[in-house]
Design an enzyme around this catalytic site. Structure first.
Site, PDB file in Angstrom:
ATOM      1  N   SER A  44       0.830  -1.140  -0.074  1.00 17.96           N
ATOM      2  CA  SER A  44       0.063   0.125  -0.034  1.00 17.96           C
ATOM      3  C   SER A  44       0.868   1.222  -0.075  1.00 17.96           C
ATOM      4  O   SER A  44       0.205   2.417  -0.164  1.00 17.96           O
ATOM      5  CB  SER A  44      -0.895   0.038   1.180  1.00 17.96           C
ATOM      6  OG  SER A  44      -0.263  -0.090   2.558  1.00 17.96           O
ATOM      7  N   LYS A  51      -5.872   4.702   8.286  1.00 23.55           N
ATOM      8  CA  LYS A  51      -4.799   5.589   7.755  1.00 23.55           C
ATOM      9  C   LYS A  51      -5.235   7.045   8.023  1.00 23.55           C
ATOM     10  O   LYS A  51      -4.262   8.008   8.021  1.00 23.55           O
ATOM     11  CB  LYS A  51      -4.397   5.013   6.446  1.00 23.55           C
ATOM     12  CG  LYS A  51      -3.817   3.564   6.369  1.00 23.55           C
ATOM     13  CD  LYS A  51      -3.492   3.173   4.940  1.00 23.55           C
ATOM     14  CE  LYS A  51      -2.542   1.923   5.024  1.00 23.55           C
ATOM     15  NZ  LYS A  51      -2.185   1.399   3.971  1.00 23.55           N
TER      16      LYS A  51
END
EC number: 3.4.21.53
Length: 339
Positions: A234, A279
């Site tokens: 990611s 996140k």
């Protein structure tokens, strides 16, 4: 007598409480991780410095025990996943960790390629062998090879790609033997295995491993990316931006704290990731001012839409920017006013 009963009961309760910490449930728990500056992680030889920062965002993921499970039930930005949503069929936790590390390795290679191509600089690849990411139970490799082993010779021969490795093994027949030369923990080992049909497809034979390429990208100037034990793909977008920024004289950060997430392929296409909500929380806590989120071509359930929802929920001032490609990210940053 009562004192003995009290002591015994207290010991029993203590044992149960401590045991709860080590008893694994069939779930994984994820929670907001960190947002970390990429400058100290990525170093381009004689690279340019920046005024702001690109930031890597992570999610903390681990096997659930009783306490972490209950905690995740109570906290808004902690998620619980059944084991089968995280692990592949018959995959062990060791193999899962190896898979995540190799996804990170592939992400780094893609990011370097994208950044150097954008900067107009040449790159090349050197094939070094294959990594074992999973061993199939009941097949010859079980107990002989482990996730993370790097195979670099078969029957004393080196191959220019994993396709050639698979092609060579495919010319063999059931019960033929192959000798593999591999490295584990910096030691070179050899093992001879007999090829056997796969239970799921008896028309195919093999030793029973899932594999990924082990290759090195050759670039000038040299670049180092230190990710330690961070796994997964990611960080690809943010890696590519940090590398490109160090390769070029114009500072894309313009003095801002810029976080983000998203996979990246060799063509610079940005893909979705898991844990976008967590996140966003991590980036906000770290003081990020801008967050680049995968747009997924405007899909209704895109990372970008989930990021916008979370940003509103936590009342962050951080700007959420939709991104589909590396070039889009660069274009957006090019137009940012100096801070």
């Amino acid at each position: 007598m009562r004192k003995k009963i009290y002591i015994g009961t207290s010991l029993l309760i203590a044992i149960i409480l401590i045991g709860g910490m080590y008893y694994s449930l069939p779930y994984y728990v994820s929670k907001p991780g960190m947002a970390k500056e990429l400058g100290p992680i990525i170093t381009v030889e004689d690279g340019y410095k920046d005024e702001g920062n690109f930031m890597l965002t992570t999610v903390r993921m681990g096997r659930a025990n009783i306490y972490s499970y209950l905690e995740a039930k109570l906290r808004k930005y902690e998620e619980i996943y059944p084991l089968e949503m995280i692990l592949y069929k018959k995959e062990t936790e060791e193999e899962y960790n190896a898979r995540q590390l190799h996804l990170m390795a592939s992400s780094k290679l893609n990011a370097i390629e994208v950044a150097y191509r954008k900067a107009g600089l040449p790159f090349d690849y050197k094939y070094k062998g294959i990594y074992v990411v999973q061993v199939v139970p009941g097949m010859p490799a079980e107990g002989k090879l482990h996730a993370g082993d790097r195979i670099f010779k078969v029957d004393g021969r080196e191959f220019p790609s994993s396709e050639k490795f698979i092609e060579y093994v495919g010319t063999k027949h059931a019960n033929d033997k192959v000798t593999l030369t591999y490295s584990r923990n910096k030691k070179t080992e050899t093992v001879t295995l007999s090829l056997q049909p796969f239970k799921e497809d008896p028309t195919k034979i093999g030793i029973g491993i899932s594999l990924v390429d082990d290759k090195e990208i050759i670039v000038d100037p040299k670049v180092k990316v230190k990710t330690d034990e961070i796994g997964g793909p990611s960080a690809g977008l943010m890696f590519s931006l940090e590398i490109y920024n160090q390769l070029t004289s114009e500072d894309l950060t313009k003095g801002y704290q810029i976080a983000g997430t998203g996979t990246i392929d060799e063509e610079g296409i940005v893909g979705p990731i898991g844990g976008i909500e967590q996140k966003i929380v991590a980036a906000d806590k770290a003081g990020a001012e801008i967050f680049l989120a995968p747009k997924e071509k405007g899909a209704k359930n895109s990372n970008y839409r989930a990021a916008i929802k979370t940003a509103r929920d936590i009342h962050t001032k951080m700007k959420i920017i939709p991104i589909d490609t590396f070039d889009e990210a660069v274009d957006y940053l090019d137009k940012l006013p100096e801070k």
